[in-house]
Design a protein around this motif. Structure first.
Motif, PDB file in Angstrom:
ATOM      1  N   PRO A   1       0.799  -1.242   0.000  1.00 50.65           N
ATOM      2  CA  PRO A   1       0.000   0.000   0.000  1.00 50.65           C
ATOM      3  C   PRO A   1       0.825   1.282   0.000  1.00 50.65           C
ATOM      4  O   PRO A   1       0.392   2.296  -0.573  1.00 50.65           O
ATOM      5  CB  PRO A   1      -0.824  -0.126   1.288  1.00 50.65           C
ATOM      6  CG  PRO A   1      -0.935  -1.601   1.526  1.00 50.65           C
ATOM      7  CD  PRO A   1       0.370  -2.167   1.067  1.00 50.65           C
ATOM      8  N   PHE A   2       2.011   1.260   0.607  1.00 49.20           N
ATOM      9  CA  PHE A   2       2.796   2.502   0.701  1.00 49.20           C
ATOM     10  C   PHE A   2       3.201   3.028  -0.676  1.00 49.20           C
ATOM     11  O   PHE A   2       3.510   4.221  -0.827  1.00 49.20           O
ATOM     12  CB  PHE A   2       4.038   2.293   1.573  1.00 49.20           C
ATOM     13  CG  PHE A   2       5.151   1.509   0.923  1.00 49.20           C
ATOM     14  CD1 PHE A   2       6.068   2.120   0.085  1.00 49.20           C
ATOM     15  CD2 PHE A   2       5.281   0.149   1.155  1.00 49.20           C
ATOM     16  CE1 PHE A   2       7.097   1.392  -0.515  1.00 49.20           C
ATOM     17  CE2 PHE A   2       6.300  -0.586   0.574  1.00 49.20           C
ATOM     18  CZ  PHE A   2       7.209   0.038  -0.264  1.00 49.20           C
ATOM     19  N   GLN A   3       3.198   2.183  -1.686  1.00 53.43           N
ATOM     20  CA  GLN A   3       3.603   2.621  -3.018  1.00 53.43           C
ATOM     21  C   GLN A   3       2.660   3.669  -3.596  1.00 53.43           C
ATOM     22  O   GLN A   3       3.027   4.404  -4.515  1.00 53.43           O
ATOM     23  CB  GLN A   3       3.679   1.413  -3.967  1.00 53.43           C
ATOM     24  CG  GLN A   3       4.734   0.381  -3.601  1.00 53.43           C
ATOM     25  CD  GLN A   3       6.136   0.847  -3.914  1.00 53.43           C
ATOM     26  OE1 GLN A   3       6.362   1.980  -4.342  1.00 53.43           O
ATOM     27  NE2 GLN A   3       7.112  -0.019  -3.687  1.00 53.43           N
TER      28      GLN A   3
ATOM     29  N   GLY B   1       8.085   3.486   3.997  1.00 56.49           N
ATOM     30  CA  GLY B   1       7.250   2.336   3.708  1.00 56.49           C
ATOM     31  C   GLY B   1       8.055   1.113   3.314  1.00 56.49           C
ATOM     32  O   GLY B   1       7.707  -0.020   3.677  1.00 56.49           O
ATOM     33  N   TRP B   2       9.142   1.324   2.557  1.00 53.39           N
ATOM     34  CA  TRP B   2      10.022   0.203   2.210  1.00 53.39           C
ATOM     35  C   TRP B   2      10.564  -0.461   3.474  1.00 53.39           C
ATOM     36  O   TRP B   2      10.584  -1.698   3.585  1.00 53.39           O
ATOM     37  CB  TRP B   2      11.194   0.699   1.369  1.00 53.39           C
ATOM     38  CG  TRP B   2      10.876   1.002  -0.056  1.00 53.39           C
ATOM     39  CD1 TRP B   2      10.440   2.197  -0.565  1.00 53.39           C
ATOM     40  CD2 TRP B   2      10.952   0.110  -1.170  1.00 53.39           C
ATOM     41  NE1 TRP B   2      10.241   2.093  -1.924  1.00 53.39           N
ATOM     42  CE2 TRP B   2      10.552   0.834  -2.320  1.00 53.39           C
ATOM     43  CE3 TRP B   2      11.328  -1.223  -1.306  1.00 53.39           C
ATOM     44  CZ2 TRP B   2      10.514   0.259  -3.593  1.00 53.39           C
ATOM     45  CZ3 TRP B   2      11.298  -1.802  -2.568  1.00 53.39           C
ATOM     46  CH2 TRP B   2      10.886  -1.068  -3.693  1.00 53.39           C
TER      47      TRP B   2
ATOM     48  N   ASP C   1      12.958   6.364  -4.841  1.00 48.41           N
ATOM     49  CA  ASP C   1      12.210   7.152  -3.852  1.00 48.41           C
ATOM     50  C   ASP C   1      13.143   8.006  -2.997  1.00 48.41           C
ATOM     51  O   ASP C   1      12.809   9.141  -2.651  1.00 48.41           O
ATOM     52  CB  ASP C   1      11.378   6.223  -2.969  1.00 48.41           C
ATOM     53  CG  ASP C   1      10.162   5.662  -3.710  1.00 48.41           C
ATOM     54  OD1 ASP C   1       9.737   6.276  -4.705  1.00 48.41           O
ATOM     55  OD2 ASP C   1       9.645   4.617  -3.288  1.00 48.41           O
ATOM     56  N   LEU C   2      14.290   7.476  -2.655  1.00 42.75           N
ATOM     57  CA  LEU C   2      15.268   8.258  -1.890  1.00 42.75           C
ATOM     58  C   LEU C   2      15.746   9.460  -2.694  1.00 42.75           C
ATOM     59  O   LEU C   2      15.908  10.561  -2.159  1.00 42.75           O
ATOM     60  CB  LEU C   2      16.457   7.379  -1.506  1.00 42.75           C
ATOM     61  CG  LEU C   2      16.243   6.449  -0.314  1.00 42.75           C
ATOM     62  CD1 LEU C   2      17.284   5.328  -0.312  1.00 42.75           C
ATOM     63  CD2 LEU C   2      16.315   7.223   1.000  1.00 42.75           C
TER      64      LEU C   2
ATOM     65  N   ARG D   1      14.587  -1.352  12.501  1.00 38.96           N
ATOM     66  CA  ARG D   1      14.069  -0.201  13.251  1.00 38.96           C
ATOM     67  C   ARG D   1      15.159   0.855  13.454  1.00 38.96           C
ATOM     68  O   ARG D   1      14.900   2.060  13.356  1.00 38.96           O
ATOM     69  CB  ARG D   1      13.514  -0.660  14.594  1.00 38.96           C
ATOM     70  CG  ARG D   1      12.157  -1.373  14.468  1.00 38.96           C
ATOM     71  CD  ARG D   1      11.678  -1.931  15.786  1.00 38.96           C
ATOM     72  NE  ARG D   1      10.350  -2.541  15.654  1.00 38.96           N
ATOM     73  CZ  ARG D   1       9.808  -3.338  16.560  1.00 38.96           C
ATOM     74  NH1 ARG D   1      10.468  -3.609  17.685  1.00 38.96           N
ATOM     75  NH2 ARG D   1       8.618  -3.855  16.363  1.00 38.96           N
ATOM     76  N   HIS D   2      16.380   0.401  13.705  1.00 43.12           N
ATOM     77  CA  HIS D   2      17.499   1.348  13.828  1.00 43.12           C
ATOM     78  C   HIS D   2      17.737   2.063  12.496  1.00 43.12           C
ATOM     79  O   HIS D   2      17.964   3.277  12.463  1.00 43.12           O
ATOM     80  CB  HIS D   2      18.768   0.617  14.267  1.00 43.12           C
ATOM     81  CG  HIS D   2      18.817   0.299  15.726  1.00 43.12           C
ATOM     82  ND1 HIS D   2      18.757   1.271  16.709  1.00 43.12           N
ATOM     83  CD2 HIS D   2      18.932  -0.885  16.386  1.00 43.12           C
ATOM     84  CE1 HIS D   2      18.818   0.704  17.904  1.00 43.12           C
ATOM     85  NE2 HIS D   2      18.919  -0.606  17.739  1.00 43.12           N
ATOM     86  N   PHE D   3      17.678   1.296  11.411  1.00 42.34           N
ATOM     87  CA  PHE D   3      17.873   1.887  10.087  1.00 42.34           C
ATOM     88  C   PHE D   3      16.764   2.890   9.787  1.00 42.34           C
ATOM     89  O   PHE D   3      17.011   3.955   9.209  1.00 42.34           O
ATOM     90  CB  PHE D   3      17.899   0.781   9.032  1.00 42.34           C
ATOM     91  CG  PHE D   3      18.135   1.281   7.631  1.00 42.34           C
ATOM     92  CD1 PHE D   3      19.324   1.900   7.291  1.00 42.34           C
ATOM     93  CD2 PHE D   3      17.163   1.128   6.650  1.00 42.34           C
ATOM     94  CE1 PHE D   3      19.551   2.361   5.996  1.00 42.34           C
ATOM     95  CE2 PHE D   3      17.374   1.590   5.358  1.00 42.34           C
ATOM     96  CZ  PHE D   3      18.570   2.204   5.027  1.00 42.34           C
ATOM     97  N   ARG D   4      15.554   2.577  10.211  1.00 40.36           N
ATOM     98  CA  ARG D   4      14.426   3.496   9.997  1.00 40.36           C
ATOM     99  C   ARG D   4      14.677   4.824  10.707  1.00 40.36           C
ATOM    100  O   ARG D   4      14.449   5.903  10.145  1.00 40.36           O
ATOM    101  CB  ARG D   4      13.127   2.861  10.504  1.00 40.36           C
ATOM    102  CG  ARG D   4      11.868   3.609  10.081  1.00 40.36           C
ATOM    103  CD  ARG D   4      10.630   2.985  10.719  1.00 40.36           C
ATOM    104  NE  ARG D   4       9.396   3.401  10.058  1.00 40.36           N
ATOM    105  CZ  ARG D   4       8.791   4.555  10.213  1.00 40.36           C
ATOM    106  NH1 ARG D   4       9.307   5.459  11.059  1.00 40.36           N
ATOM    107  NH2 ARG D   4       7.669   4.847   9.567  1.00 40.36           N
TER     108      ARG D   4
END
Length: 203
Positions: A76-78, A89-90, A141-142, A182-185
């Motif tokens: 859905p995030f796309q 979202g990725w 996206d980045l 989660r750390h990467f997020r």
């Protein structure tokens, strides 16, 4: 000469069996006999659809990679308009995959890269190609979110996933992948917030 139907049920069963066995025990340890037994097929049907185990291994690798890409591409995030939201979202989708007990905690791309890259240049090139394709969406996206280092950050995303899978296997602890993501997020959130602040200052 009879042409094999690419969508024949037997072919699909052979591919499914190969994918399951190769994910669990690698390419070299998986025999044609084990694959046809797992598929409920015969060797004759195997060689009707595939020239060799190498041919099947490449087909299984492509199937695995496409399935993984489709899982992210159909999420859905796309549909979000803000590229920053899509970037997160990725990562959230990767966290959800680690959390989902129904999904295998193994990657055929990573497994084949470790096992076959030193001795099988054809498999190494195929793995490199699919890793690059897997990173393209996040990198796009980045870049849309203003990151000049988009390709490197997308590769870092894949590296964290692959490294986490190795540690998860060794330690039998799925929380490693979840926490690493989660750390990467948090890291990516900080980069995107910093970029947004810089853009406001330049205005």
């Amino acid at each position: 000469m009879r042409i094999a139907d690419p969508h024949a049920p037997t072919k699909e069963k052979i591919l499914d069996a190969a994918l399951e066995l190769m994910l669990a025990q690698g390419f070299e340890a998986t025999s044609v006999d084990a694959i046809v037994a797992g598929a409920g097929a015969t060797k004759g049907s195997f060689f009707h659809f595939f020239k060799s185990k190498e041919d099947l291994g490449k087909a299984a690798l492509e199937r695995f990679a496409r399935l993984q890409m489709e899982r992210f591409q159909s999420a859905p995030f796309q549909k979000e308009k803000d590229p920053r939201t899509r970037v997160l979202g990725w990562i959230d989708a990767a966290i959800a995959a680690f959390e989902d007990p129904a999904l295998p905690k193994s990657c055929l791309l990573g497994n084949f890269s470790q096992e076959l890259a030193p001795t099988r240049p054809d498999f190494r090139a195929l793995c490199a190609q699919w890793f690059s394709r897997s990173a393209e969406g996040l990198a796009r996206d980045l870049s849309a979110a203003g990151r000049d280092d988009a390709a490197r950050l997308a590769d870092l995303f894949l590296s964290i996933i692959q490294g986490s899978l190795i540690l998860m296997k060794a330690k039998q602890d799925v929380s490693i992948g979840i926490e690493n993501m989660r750390h990467f997020r948090s890291y990516i959130q900080g980069l995107l917030a910093s970029r947004r602040g810089s853009a406001k200052v330049r205005r």
